[in-house]
Design an enzyme around this catalytic site. Structure first.
Site, PDB file in Angstrom:
ATOM      1  N   GLY A 107       0.834  -1.231   0.025  1.00  0.00           N
ATOM      2  CA  GLY A 107      -0.178   0.071   0.055  1.00  0.00           C
ATOM      3  C   GLY A 107       0.775   1.383   0.015  1.00  0.00           C
ATOM      4  N   HIS A 165       9.455   5.878   3.833  1.00  0.00           N
ATOM      5  CA  HIS A 165       8.994   6.832   5.093  1.00  0.00           C
ATOM      6  C   HIS A 165       8.114   5.941   6.324  1.00  0.00           C
ATOM      7  CE1 HIS A 165       5.840   6.380   2.055  1.00  0.00           C
ATOM      8  NE2 HIS A 165       4.915   6.488   2.902  1.00  0.00           N
ATOM      9  N   HIS A 189       9.054   7.103  -1.642  1.00  0.00           N
ATOM     10  CA  HIS A 189      10.254   7.710  -1.214  1.00  0.00           C
ATOM     11  C   HIS A 189      10.005   7.052   0.305  1.00  0.00           C
ATOM     12  CE1 HIS A 189      13.279  11.033  -0.052  1.00  0.00           C
ATOM     13  NE2 HIS A 189      12.844  10.238   1.199  1.00  0.00           N
TER      14      HIS A 189
END
Ligand code: 5GP
Ligand code: ZN
Length: 112
Positions: free
Chosen positions: A91, A98, A96
């Protein structure tokens, strides 16, 4: 590279930053799913958790130090949830790396 979190890290795209140092930045999620919902990212572009390796993993340890610091600052003494969504099946929508630091409510498992 057209990466929104690189642009947030550099300040090119505005965000509400709650923490920043040389290697990581933390900012409020645009669509919070909990009273506290903060994203913690490395400033260097790592696309996702499956790109973590010996050469870049020190920043991951640091992200968890920062998560503990922010959780204390935000008063999450009753616990919190730290989530990483990896890849399409996980999902992940922003490519990038995180970590979601969420708190201020009770979470279900595995969803919600
Ligand atoms: P993912 O689904 O990839 O794990 O999480 C991406 C998160 O980034 C989502 O919770 C979404 O709300 C947040 N997000 C996407 N674009 C922006 C943005 O431009 N600014 C901020 N602050 N959060 C964003
Ligand atoms: Zn990036």
């Amino acid at each position: 590279m057209d990466c929104i979190f690189c642009k947030i890290a550099s300040g090119e795209i505005p965000s509400t930053k709650v923490y920043e140092d040389d290697t990581v930045v933390a900012f409020n999620d645009l669509e919070p799913q909990a009273p506290v919902h903060i994203l913690i990212i490395p400033k260097m572009h790592i696309a996702s958790a499956d790109e973590i390796n010996e050469g870049n993993s020190a920043v991951i340890a640091h992200i968890f130090e920062v998560a503990a610091l922010i959780a204390k600052e935000k008063g999450l003494s009753n616990g919190c949830r730290i989530v990483n969504n990896c890849g399409n099946d996980g999902g992940q929508t922003v490519k990038h790396l995180h970590f979601h630091l969420m708190g201020g409510r009770q979470f279900g498992w595995p969803a919600g």
